[in-house]
Design a protein around this motif. Structure first.
Motif, short mmCIF file in Angstrom:
data_model
loop_
_atom_site.label_atom_id
_atom_site.label_comp_id
_atom_site.label_asym_id
_atom_site.label_seq_id
_atom_site.Cartn_x
_atom_site.Cartn_y
_atom_site.Cartn_z
N ARG A 63 0.83 4.63 7.38
CA ARG A 63 1.19 4.57 5.96
C ARG A 63 1.40 3.13 5.49
N LEU A 64 0.94 2.85 4.29
CA LEU A 64 1.18 1.58 3.61
C LEU A 64 2.59 1.59 3.05
N HIS A 65 3.32 0.49 3.24
CA HIS A 65 4.71 0.40 2.77
C HIS A 65 4.79 -0.58 1.61
N PHE A 66 5.60 -0.25 0.62
CA PHE A 66 5.91 -1.13 -0.49
C PHE A 66 7.34 -1.61 -0.26
N LEU A 67 7.51 -2.87 0.13
CA LEU A 67 8.81 -3.38 0.54
C LEU A 67 9.25 -4.55 -0.34
N PHE A 68 10.54 -4.58 -0.62
CA PHE A 68 11.15 -5.72 -1.31
C PHE A 68 11.98 -6.52 -0.32
N PHE A 69 11.94 -7.84 -0.43
CA PHE A 69 12.88 -8.71 0.28
C PHE A 69 14.09 -8.87 -0.62
N GLN A 74 19.95 -9.33 -4.50
CA GLN A 74 18.91 -9.66 -5.47
C GLN A 74 17.55 -9.64 -4.79
N ASP A 75 16.56 -9.04 -5.45
CA ASP A 75 15.19 -9.07 -4.94
C ASP A 75 14.67 -10.50 -5.05
N ILE A 76 14.08 -10.98 -3.94
CA ILE A 76 13.55 -12.34 -3.92
C ILE A 76 12.05 -12.38 -3.58
N GLY A 77 11.46 -11.22 -3.35
CA GLY A 77 10.05 -11.15 -3.04
C GLY A 77 9.66 -9.76 -2.59
N PHE A 78 8.42 -9.64 -2.13
CA PHE A 78 7.94 -8.33 -1.68
C PHE A 78 6.83 -8.51 -0.66
N THR A 79 6.49 -7.43 0.00
CA THR A 79 5.39 -7.42 0.95
C THR A 79 4.78 -6.03 1.02
N ILE A 93 -0.72 -7.15 7.28
CA ILE A 93 0.08 -7.56 6.12
C ILE A 93 -0.89 -7.78 4.97
N MET A 94 -0.91 -6.83 4.03
CA MET A 94 -1.85 -6.91 2.92
C MET A 94 -1.40 -7.92 1.87
N GLU A 95 -0.12 -7.97 1.60
CA GLU A 95 0.43 -8.91 0.61
C GLU A 95 1.77 -9.40 1.10
N PHE A 96 2.13 -10.63 0.70
CA PHE A 96 3.42 -11.22 1.04
C PHE A 96 3.73 -12.22 -0.05
N CYS A 97 4.86 -12.06 -0.71
CA CYS A 97 5.20 -12.94 -1.82
C CYS A 97 6.70 -13.19 -1.86
N VAL A 98 7.07 -14.45 -1.93
CA VAL A 98 8.43 -14.84 -2.26
C VAL A 98 8.34 -15.35 -3.70
N TYR A 99 9.20 -14.84 -4.58
CA TYR A 99 9.15 -15.24 -5.98
C TYR A 99 9.35 -16.75 -6.10
N PRO A 100 8.63 -17.40 -7.03
CA PRO A 100 8.65 -18.86 -7.13
C PRO A 100 10.05 -19.48 -7.17
N GLU A 101 10.97 -18.85 -7.87
CA GLU A 101 12.31 -19.43 -8.00
C GLU A 101 13.11 -19.40 -6.70
#
Length: 188
Positions: A63-69, A74-79, A93-101
């Protein structure tokens, strides 16, 4: 405790909708920002693509997971990882993002380590991802990933192979809580 990275899965329809909103922003801002990539961006913003992601998210196996860091509540990114437990235990790992701030100060590294630990706890033995830029290649290289050829579309791949003990057996490291103050270098 305020520096610890936690991972939370998006499970409700509203959380998944928020996840897709962040995914769209990430694609526009970080992935397809060039005007010549407009056609690619249109696909990744389409209902067809989101429908495919939802199908992968609903399947029982692999299964594909929708995860928040999350840090400090506070949410600071997702994967977006998928663990192929029915195959070889690879986590793609299809996507990995830390929010710019929140980028810098080793936050990305801490999120990456938290993701690797999360996936190992769920049976992942190795990790792979597409890596299309030098900064991303350096980032993932600091997390133990190595160049691993290209996928069927010619996109570079990176692999973090299974860890082995002195006898050549794959080992699972103990889950750790990651504190960004422990990391000594800047990451994306």
């Amino acid at each position: 405790m305020e520096h610890q990275i936690f991972i939370r899965e998006a499970v409700t329809e509203s959380e998944i909708a928020r996840f897709f909103g962040e995914l769209h922003t990430y694609h526009r801002r970080d992935i397809f920002s060039e005007t010549e990539q407009a056609e690619d961006l249109a696909y990744f913003l389409s209902d067809e693509y989101l429908s495919q992601l939802k199908t992968l998210h609903r399947r029982q196996e692999n299964r594909l997971h929708f995860l928040f860091f999350e840090r400090g509540g506070q949410d600071i990114g997702f994967t977006m990882p998928v663990i192929y437990g029915s195959e070889d235990g690879k986590c793609f790992i299809m996507e990995f993002c830390v929010y710019p701030e929140f980028r810098g100060n080793s936050t990305g590294h801490a999120c990456g380590e938290a993701l690797l630990s999360w996936a190992r706890e769920r049976g992942a033995s190795c990790f792979e991802l597409n890596c299309d830029t030098e900064p991303r290649e350096r980032f993932w290289g600091r997390l133990g990933f190595l160049p691993n050829g290209c996928d069927e579309w010619g996109e570079k791949l990176m692999l973090r192979p299974p860890e082995e003990d002195a006898h050549g057996r794959n080992v699972q490291r103990e889950p750790r809580v990651f504190d960004i103050r422990m990391c000594g270098h800047r990451c994306l």
